[in-house]
Design a protein around this motif. Structure first.
Motif, PDB file in Angstrom:
ATOM      1  N   UNK A   7       0.693  -1.200  -0.143  1.00  0.00           N
ATOM      2  CA  UNK A   7       0.008  -0.104   0.007  1.00  0.00           C
ATOM      3  C   UNK A   7       1.008   1.127   0.003  1.00  0.00           C
ATOM      4  N   UNK A   8       2.137   1.252   0.658  1.00  0.00           N
ATOM      5  CA  UNK A   8       2.851   2.288   0.568  1.00  0.00           C
ATOM      6  C   UNK A   8       3.611   2.481  -0.686  1.00  0.00           C
ATOM      7  N   UNK A   9       3.410   1.580  -1.821  1.00  0.00           N
ATOM      8  CA  UNK A   9       4.063   1.728  -2.964  1.00  0.00           C
ATOM      9  C   UNK A   9       5.542   1.174  -3.166  1.00  0.00           C
ATOM     10  N   UNK A  10       5.958   0.259  -2.349  1.00  0.00           N
ATOM     11  CA  UNK A  10       7.104  -0.218  -2.472  1.00  0.00           C
ATOM     12  C   UNK A  10       7.369  -1.238  -3.459  1.00  0.00           C
ATOM     13  N   UNK A  11       8.445  -1.362  -4.407  1.00  0.00           N
ATOM     14  CA  UNK A  11       8.342  -2.509  -5.382  1.00  0.00           C
ATOM     15  C   UNK A  11       8.697  -3.691  -4.796  1.00  0.00           C
ATOM     16  N   UNK A  25       8.891 -17.844  11.584  1.00  0.00           N
ATOM     17  CA  UNK A  25       9.086 -16.383  11.255  1.00  0.00           C
ATOM     18  C   UNK A  25       8.763 -16.412   9.744  1.00  0.00           C
ATOM     19  N   UNK A  26       8.507 -15.117   9.634  1.00  0.00           N
ATOM     20  CA  UNK A  26       8.268 -14.512   8.005  1.00  0.00           C
ATOM     21  C   UNK A  26       9.007 -13.489   7.509  1.00  0.00           C
ATOM     22  N   UNK A  27       9.723 -13.551   6.438  1.00  0.00           N
ATOM     23  CA  UNK A  27      10.679 -12.579   6.166  1.00  0.00           C
ATOM     24  C   UNK A  27       9.898 -11.903   5.095  1.00  0.00           C
ATOM     25  N   UNK A  28       9.746 -10.511   5.298  1.00  0.00           N
ATOM     26  CA  UNK A  28       9.067  -9.619   4.200  1.00  0.00           C
ATOM     27  C   UNK A  28      10.347  -8.908   3.490  1.00  0.00           C
ATOM     28  N   UNK A  29      10.267  -8.973   2.331  1.00  0.00           N
ATOM     29  CA  UNK A  29      11.468  -8.042   1.570  1.00  0.00           C
ATOM     30  C   UNK A  29      11.038  -7.223   0.369  1.00  0.00           C
ATOM     31  N   UNK A  30      11.630  -6.237  -0.004  1.00  0.00           N
ATOM     32  CA  UNK A  30      11.198  -5.418  -1.003  1.00  0.00           C
ATOM     33  C   UNK A  30      12.398  -5.272  -1.869  1.00  0.00           C
ATOM     34  N   UNK A  31      12.403  -4.664  -3.088  1.00  0.00           N
ATOM     35  CA  UNK A  31      13.441  -4.267  -4.020  1.00  0.00           C
ATOM     36  C   UNK A  31      13.893  -5.341  -4.908  1.00  0.00           C
ATOM     37  N   UNK A  32      14.792  -5.437  -5.539  1.00  0.00           N
ATOM     38  CA  UNK A  32      15.945  -4.544  -5.392  1.00  0.00           C
ATOM     39  C   UNK A  32      15.715  -3.133  -5.922  1.00  0.00           C
ATOM     40  N   UNK A  33      16.491  -2.277  -5.585  1.00  0.00           N
ATOM     41  CA  UNK A  33      16.430  -0.782  -5.909  1.00  0.00           C
ATOM     42  C   UNK A  33      17.720  -0.567  -6.767  1.00  0.00           C
ATOM     43  N   UNK A  34      17.271   0.031  -8.035  1.00  0.00           N
ATOM     44  CA  UNK A  34      18.405   0.357  -8.923  1.00  0.00           C
ATOM     45  C   UNK A  34      19.339   1.620  -8.456  1.00  0.00           C
ATOM     46  N   UNK A  38      16.566   5.621  -4.974  1.00  0.00           N
ATOM     47  CA  UNK A  38      15.352   4.819  -4.616  1.00  0.00           C
ATOM     48  C   UNK A  38      15.446   4.091  -3.370  1.00  0.00           C
ATOM     49  N   UNK A  39      16.555   3.771  -2.886  1.00  0.00           N
ATOM     50  CA  UNK A  39      16.642   2.902  -1.759  1.00  0.00           C
ATOM     51  C   UNK A  39      16.363   4.113  -0.515  1.00  0.00           C
ATOM     52  N   UNK A  40      17.020   5.087  -0.471  1.00  0.00           N
ATOM     53  CA  UNK A  40      16.737   6.130   0.488  1.00  0.00           C
ATOM     54  C   UNK A  40      15.375   6.487   0.554  1.00  0.00           C
TER      55      UNK A  40
END
Length: 58
Positions: A7-11, A25-34, A38-40
């Motif tokens: 919902x925050x728009x992260x890729x 445990x559940x690992x939640x990941x986003x990215x990679x960032x080019x 974008x990372x910041x």
């Protein structure tokens, strides 16, 4: 957590499940960032959501 990030728009948000001695445990990941910018930007969004991200280099 996954829904909040989407919902925050992260890729490329995805989850994985890990069984450990202390339970599931559940690992939640986003990215990679080019780009570094974008990372910041993503880190800033997560900070506003009280999420402390951990960077993983690829």
């Amino acid at each position: 957590m996954r829904a909040q990030l989407l919902l925050a728009g992260l890729p490329n948000v995805h989850t994985s499940r890990v069984e450990g001695s202390s339970g599931t445990w559940y690992r939640v990941r986003t990215g990679p960032f080019i780009t570094y910018q974008e990372l910041r930007k993503a880190e800033s969004k997560m900070a506003k959501m009280n999420i402390q991200p951990m960077q993983i280099k690829q």
